[in-house]
Motif scaffolding. Structure first.
Motif, PDB file in Angstrom:
ATOM      1  N   GLU A  25       0.832  -1.209   0.000  1.00  0.00           N
ATOM      2  CA  GLU A  25       0.000   0.000   0.000  1.00  0.00           C
ATOM      3  C   GLU A  25       0.863   1.254   0.000  1.00  0.00           C
ATOM      4  OE1 GLU A  25      -2.993  -0.070   3.051  1.00  0.00           O
ATOM      5  OE2 GLU A  25      -3.593  -2.106   2.523  1.00  0.00           O
ATOM      6  N   LEU A  26       1.982   1.200   0.697  1.00  0.00           N
ATOM      7  CA  LEU A  26       2.897   2.329   0.722  1.00  0.00           C
ATOM      8  C   LEU A  26       3.417   2.628  -0.680  1.00  0.00           C
ATOM      9  CD1 LEU A  26       4.530   4.375   2.422  1.00  0.00           C
ATOM     10  CD2 LEU A  26       6.274   2.611   2.657  1.00  0.00           C
ATOM     11  N   GLN A  27       3.766   1.602  -1.406  1.00  0.00           N
ATOM     12  CA  GLN A  27       4.257   1.798  -2.767  1.00  0.00           C
ATOM     13  C   GLN A  27       3.167   2.394  -3.654  1.00  0.00           C
ATOM     14  OE1 GLN A  27       7.508   1.503  -3.715  1.00  0.00           O
ATOM     15  NE2 GLN A  27       6.712   2.592  -5.474  1.00  0.00           N
ATOM     16  N   GLN A  28       1.928   1.964  -3.480  1.00  0.00           N
ATOM     17  CA  GLN A  28       0.818   2.548  -4.242  1.00  0.00           C
ATOM     18  C   GLN A  28       0.663   4.032  -3.914  1.00  0.00           C
ATOM     19  OE1 GLN A  28      -2.588   0.190  -3.237  1.00  0.00           O
ATOM     20  NE2 GLN A  28      -2.160  -1.383  -4.778  1.00  0.00           N
ATOM     21  N   ALA A  29       0.770   4.374  -2.645  1.00  0.00           N
ATOM     22  CA  ALA A  29       0.641   5.769  -2.227  1.00  0.00           C
ATOM     23  C   ALA A  29       1.766   6.605  -2.825  1.00  0.00           C
ATOM     24  CB  ALA A  29       0.640   5.865  -0.703  1.00  0.00           C
ATOM     25  N   ILE A  30       2.985   6.096  -2.792  1.00  0.00           N
ATOM     26  CA  ILE A  30       4.122   6.820  -3.369  1.00  0.00           C
ATOM     27  C   ILE A  30       3.925   7.031  -4.857  1.00  0.00           C
ATOM     28  CG2 ILE A  30       6.591   6.626  -3.893  1.00  0.00           C
ATOM     29  CD1 ILE A  30       6.906   5.277  -1.128  1.00  0.00           C
ATOM     30  N   ASP A  31       3.453   6.008  -5.542  1.00  0.00           N
ATOM     31  CA  ASP A  31       3.196   6.129  -6.982  1.00  0.00           C
ATOM     32  C   ASP A  31       2.140   7.193  -7.269  1.00  0.00           C
ATOM     33  OD1 ASP A  31       5.078   4.146  -7.421  1.00  0.00           O
ATOM     34  OD2 ASP A  31       3.586   2.549  -7.646  1.00  0.00           O
ATOM     35  N   GLN A  32       1.082   7.247  -6.455  1.00  0.00           N
ATOM     36  CA  GLN A  32       0.034   8.252  -6.631  1.00  0.00           C
ATOM     37  C   GLN A  32       0.575   9.656  -6.407  1.00  0.00           C
ATOM     38  OE1 GLN A  32      -2.991   7.048  -3.862  1.00  0.00           O
ATOM     39  NE2 GLN A  32      -4.076   5.767  -5.366  1.00  0.00           N
ATOM     40  N   VAL A  33       1.372   9.808  -5.352  1.00  0.00           N
ATOM     41  CA  VAL A  33       1.940  11.119  -5.052  1.00  0.00           C
ATOM     42  C   VAL A  33       2.867  11.569  -6.169  1.00  0.00           C
ATOM     43  CG1 VAL A  33       3.501  12.365  -3.487  1.00  0.00           C
ATOM     44  CG2 VAL A  33       1.701  10.907  -2.561  1.00  0.00           C
ATOM     45  N   ARG A  34       3.709  10.680  -6.647  1.00  0.00           N
ATOM     46  CA  ARG A  34       4.622  11.030  -7.748  1.00  0.00           C
ATOM     47  C   ARG A  34       3.850  11.429  -8.996  1.00  0.00           C
ATOM     48  NH1 ARG A  34       9.121   6.320  -6.800  1.00  0.00           N
ATOM     49  NH2 ARG A  34      10.243   7.420  -5.168  1.00  0.00           N
ATOM     50  N   ALA A  35       2.753  10.727  -9.286  1.00  0.00           N
ATOM     51  CA  ALA A  35       1.949  11.057 -10.457  1.00  0.00           C
ATOM     52  C   ALA A  35       1.327  12.447 -10.303  1.00  0.00           C
ATOM     53  CB  ALA A  35       0.859  10.002 -10.672  1.00  0.00           C
ATOM     54  N   LEU A  36       0.811  12.759  -9.123  1.00  0.00           N
ATOM     55  CA  LEU A  36       0.212  14.080  -8.893  1.00  0.00           C
ATOM     56  C   LEU A  36       1.262  15.188  -8.957  1.00  0.00           C
ATOM     57  CD1 LEU A  36      -2.281  13.220  -6.016  1.00  0.00           C
ATOM     58  CD2 LEU A  36      -2.853  13.865  -8.362  1.00  0.00           C
ATOM     59  N   VAL A  37       2.428  14.938  -8.409  1.00  0.00           N
ATOM     60  CA  VAL A  37       3.508  15.930  -8.457  1.00  0.00           C
ATOM     61  C   VAL A  37       3.886  16.201  -9.910  1.00  0.00           C
ATOM     62  CG1 VAL A  37       5.969  16.285  -7.933  1.00  0.00           C
ATOM     63  CG2 VAL A  37       4.420  15.500  -6.150  1.00  0.00           C
ATOM     64  N   ALA A  38       4.011  15.153 -10.698  1.00  0.00           N
ATOM     65  CA  ALA A  38       4.373  15.323 -12.100  1.00  0.00           C
ATOM     66  C   ALA A  38       3.252  16.016 -12.883  1.00  0.00           C
ATOM     67  CB  ALA A  38       4.682  13.964 -12.728  1.00  0.00           C
ATOM     68  N   GLU A  39       2.015  15.639 -12.616  1.00  0.00           N
ATOM     69  CA  GLU A  39       0.876  16.204 -13.353  1.00  0.00           C
ATOM     70  C   GLU A  39       0.705  17.698 -13.084  1.00  0.00           C
ATOM     71  OE1 GLU A  39      -3.973  15.626 -13.653  1.00  0.00           O
ATOM     72  OE2 GLU A  39      -2.762  14.078 -12.684  1.00  0.00           O
ATOM     73  N   TYR A  40       0.851  18.115 -11.839  1.00  0.00           N
ATOM     74  CA  TYR A  40       0.609  19.503 -11.474  1.00  0.00           C
ATOM     75  C   TYR A  40       1.892  20.325 -11.321  1.00  0.00           C
ATOM     76  CZ  TYR A  40      -4.215  18.157 -10.713  1.00  0.00           C
ATOM     77  OH  TYR A  40      -5.499  17.705 -10.894  1.00  0.00           O
ATOM     78  N   GLY A  41       3.056  19.711 -11.486  1.00  0.00           N
ATOM     79  CA  GLY A  41       4.312  20.430 -11.360  1.00  0.00           C
ATOM     80  C   GLY A  41       4.553  20.964  -9.961  1.00  0.00           C
ATOM     81  N   LEU A  42       4.213  20.167  -8.983  1.00  0.00           N
ATOM     82  CA  LEU A  42       4.340  20.603  -7.590  1.00  0.00           C
ATOM     83  C   LEU A  42       5.804  20.641  -7.150  1.00  0.00           C
ATOM     84  CD1 LEU A  42       1.426  18.529  -6.034  1.00  0.00           C
ATOM     85  CD2 LEU A  42       1.405  20.937  -6.695  1.00  0.00           C
ATOM     86  N   THR A  43       6.095  21.570  -6.257  1.00  0.00           N
ATOM     87  CA  THR A  43       7.425  21.673  -5.660  1.00  0.00           C
ATOM     88  C   THR A  43       7.323  21.272  -4.193  1.00  0.00           C
ATOM     89  OG1 THR A  43       7.103  23.964  -4.961  1.00  0.00           O
ATOM     90  CG2 THR A  43       7.989  23.617  -7.182  1.00  0.00           C
ATOM     91  N   PRO A  44       8.468  21.047  -3.534  1.00  0.00           N
ATOM     92  CA  PRO A  44       8.412  20.729  -2.099  1.00  0.00           C
ATOM     93  C   PRO A  44       7.714  21.818  -1.292  1.00  0.00           C
ATOM     94  CG  PRO A  44      10.577  20.186  -2.957  1.00  0.00           C
ATOM     95  CD  PRO A  44       9.827  20.875  -4.063  1.00  0.00           C
TER      96      PRO A  44
END
Length: 98
Positions: A25-44
């Protein structure tokens, strides 16, 4: 009736299964977060907020050392809990030269 060893073995097996599920589940969450960061161009800063600064924009200063242990060289600012090397002793002999 189940013995202690049987129950302990089952408990260890369940703990191993729970950890395996958590990691999946942790890996799924990380994958979701990475996808959202890439999609919206989020910064730290977008995700975690900005570092706290003072009103003038300067970063908060850490307290300067006021006392030093002559044996170990450890220092203490005079704030917070007293270190064991100064506790109950005359602080004047540990003062740093300004």
């Amino acid at each position: 009736m189940a013995t202690y060893r049987d129950l302990k073995a089952k408990a260890e097996e369940l703990l191993a299964q729970a950890e395996e599920a958590r990691l999946a589940e942790l890996q799924q969450a990380i994958d979701q977060v990475r996808a959202l960061v890439a999609e919206y161009g989020l910064t730290p800063e977008h995700v975690f907020g900005k570092k706290r600064t003072r009103a003038n924009g300067a970063a908060p200063k850490s307290a300067t050392a006021k006392y030093q242990d002559p044996r170990s060289g450890k220092t203490w600012s005079g704030r917070g809990r007293e270190p064991s090397w100064i506790k109950g002793k005359n602080r004047e002999r540990f003062l740093l030269e300004a």
